[in-house]
Scaffold this active site. Sequence first.
Site, mmCIF file in Angstrom:
data_model
loop_
_atom_site.group_PDB
_atom_site.id
_atom_site.type_symbol
_atom_site.label_atom_id
_atom_site.label_comp_id
_atom_site.label_asym_id
_atom_site.label_seq_id
_atom_site.Cartn_x
_atom_site.Cartn_y
_atom_site.Cartn_z
ATOM 1 N N LYS A 49 47.197 18.704 62.189
ATOM 2 C CA LYS A 49 46.100 17.606 61.750
ATOM 3 C C LYS A 49 46.638 16.378 62.326
ATOM 4 O O LYS A 49 47.873 16.157 62.804
ATOM 5 C CB LYS A 49 45.974 17.594 60.391
ATOM 6 C CG LYS A 49 47.250 17.130 59.587
ATOM 7 C CD LYS A 49 47.037 17.403 58.039
ATOM 8 C CE LYS A 49 48.447 17.073 57.272
ATOM 9 N NZ LYS A 49 48.256 17.499 55.904
ATOM 10 N N TYR A 93 55.581 -15.608 64.595
ATOM 11 C CA TYR A 93 54.625 -16.326 63.631
ATOM 12 C C TYR A 93 55.193 -16.636 62.379
ATOM 13 O O TYR A 93 56.069 -16.015 61.791
ATOM 14 C CB TYR A 93 53.664 -15.038 63.072
ATOM 15 C CG TYR A 93 52.618 -14.882 64.571
ATOM 16 C CD1 TYR A 93 51.824 -15.889 64.809
ATOM 17 C CD2 TYR A 93 52.332 -13.552 64.996
ATOM 18 C CE1 TYR A 93 50.847 -15.492 65.842
ATOM 19 C CE2 TYR A 93 51.592 -13.416 65.786
ATOM 20 C CZ TYR A 93 50.672 -14.301 66.253
ATOM 21 O OH TYR A 93 49.782 -14.070 67.388
HETATM 22 C C1 LIG Z 1 49.561 18.141 55.779
HETATM 23 C C2 LIG Z 1 49.676 19.382 54.992
HETATM 24 C C3 LIG Z 1 50.668 20.180 55.138
HETATM 25 C C4 LIG Z 1 51.859 19.960 55.944
HETATM 26 O O1 LIG Z 1 52.563 19.196 55.180
HETATM 27 P P1 LIG Z 1 54.201 18.659 55.621
HETATM 28 O O2 LIG Z 1 54.788 17.927 54.520
HETATM 29 O O3 LIG Z 1 53.963 17.629 56.810
HETATM 30 O O4 LIG Z 1 54.845 19.818 56.154
HETATM 31 C C5 LIG Z 1 50.568 21.477 54.435
HETATM 32 N N1 LIG Z 1 49.477 21.784 53.664
HETATM 33 C C6 LIG Z 1 48.672 21.070 53.246
HETATM 34 C C7 LIG Z 1 47.551 21.259 52.522
HETATM 35 C C8 LIG Z 1 48.509 20.057 54.099
HETATM 36 O O5 LIG Z 1 47.528 18.962 53.782
#
Ligand SMILES: *Cc1c(COP(=O)(O)O)cnc(C)c1O
Length: 380
Positions: free
Chosen positions: A44, A270
């Site tokens: 993702k 800044y």
């Molecule tokens: C994002 C996600 C993962 C992966 O999580 P990590 O901590 O990066 O390994 C696994 N399962 C679900 C449902 C997620 O949303």
Amino acid sequence: MKHNIMPEERSRAWVEINLNALGHNINDIRSKIPEKTEIMAIVKANAYGHGVKKTAEKLYEEGIKAFAVATLSEGIQLREYISDGEILVLGYTQPDNACFLHENRLSQLITDNEYAKALSNTGLSLHAHIAIDTGMHRLGTEPDDFEAVESIFKCENLIINGIATHLSSSDGSTPEDTEFTEMQLRKFYDLISELNSKGYNTGKIHAQSSYGIYNYSYIKSDYVRPGIMMYGVQSQNGDTKIKTDLQPVLSLKAIIAQVRWIKAGEHVSYGRSYTVEKPIKLATVSIGYADGIPRQMSGNNGQCIVKGKKVPIIGRICMDMLMLDVTGVEDVKPGDIVTLIGKNGDEEIRCEDMAEASGTITNDILTRLGSRLPRIYLND
Ligand SMILES: *Cc1c(COP(=O)(O)O)cnc(C)c1O
């Protein structure tokens, strides 16, 4: 002069992705989980900033056949690169958009029985995994509500390929964290036994994201769902129960735009947020918070590596630039490369270090890396 890479790719700021490290990490994870358990790769958010196309293609080459994304659009995009693997959409897809799930052969995570009915009522046959909420209270059906779970299985047009839960405290190391995680797993596996005893085929069972693997690697499931771990970093510095040999896949680099001496009493950036105490050699770097560098790192021990030496970020990080005190480094000039994440000479800044200096976790650092940064693939 001969170039291997198009000159514009390394002309300002960029990300380097070491695909060999990704392959190495997959093998390392496989060696730590039960033999029959497979990896469902979490890609993702543009594969945590690594670029989903090349990342997914490399994973597929390494034998990965199951993937998960957060959104329908991510699923549609991934289907262009991965024609025959399973792709699970973890986030909510509006029933009105079910045709896209169907056409792209995506599996949908099912939150509850109302949602299951709405999808089934579209009349399209859809692949699905059921989300069980064992205590995180984000998405899913409560395991105590057996009838609700059962009615999801009874939806005519849903093909149930799996059942999943998500652990909320598997990264914690206190006895309470362990107890909570064990409670979540007990509820999940008890429900699965009950479903199986009533003749329901629960398909692929999965519960562990990265920290579920790091700290509960012995659990018998069909899939594990590593995200951050696959990219070779921990969410934050700290101990994990199993020892791994993971290699960071991503490095972040930028070039210096200007170098000059600044007198004592002058200010930098800044809000005059940094005051020069004795003359310093200042380097301005072509990367800023619009590229994903956390602005919170300003004044908070943020560092970069220039010519093999660690140097501090000074003053507020700007949208497109940041400033370094390079007084201790000789021969610095415009065009020199600055390493923000990765190795240079004998020094290394890990993604975990940047996360710590910004008060966040590496998942946040990686997924915010901007679209303005070209992704350059090594060992492609
Ligand atoms: C994002 C996600 C993962 C992966 O999580 P990590 O901590 O990066 O390994 C696994 N399962 C679900 C449902 C997620 O949303």
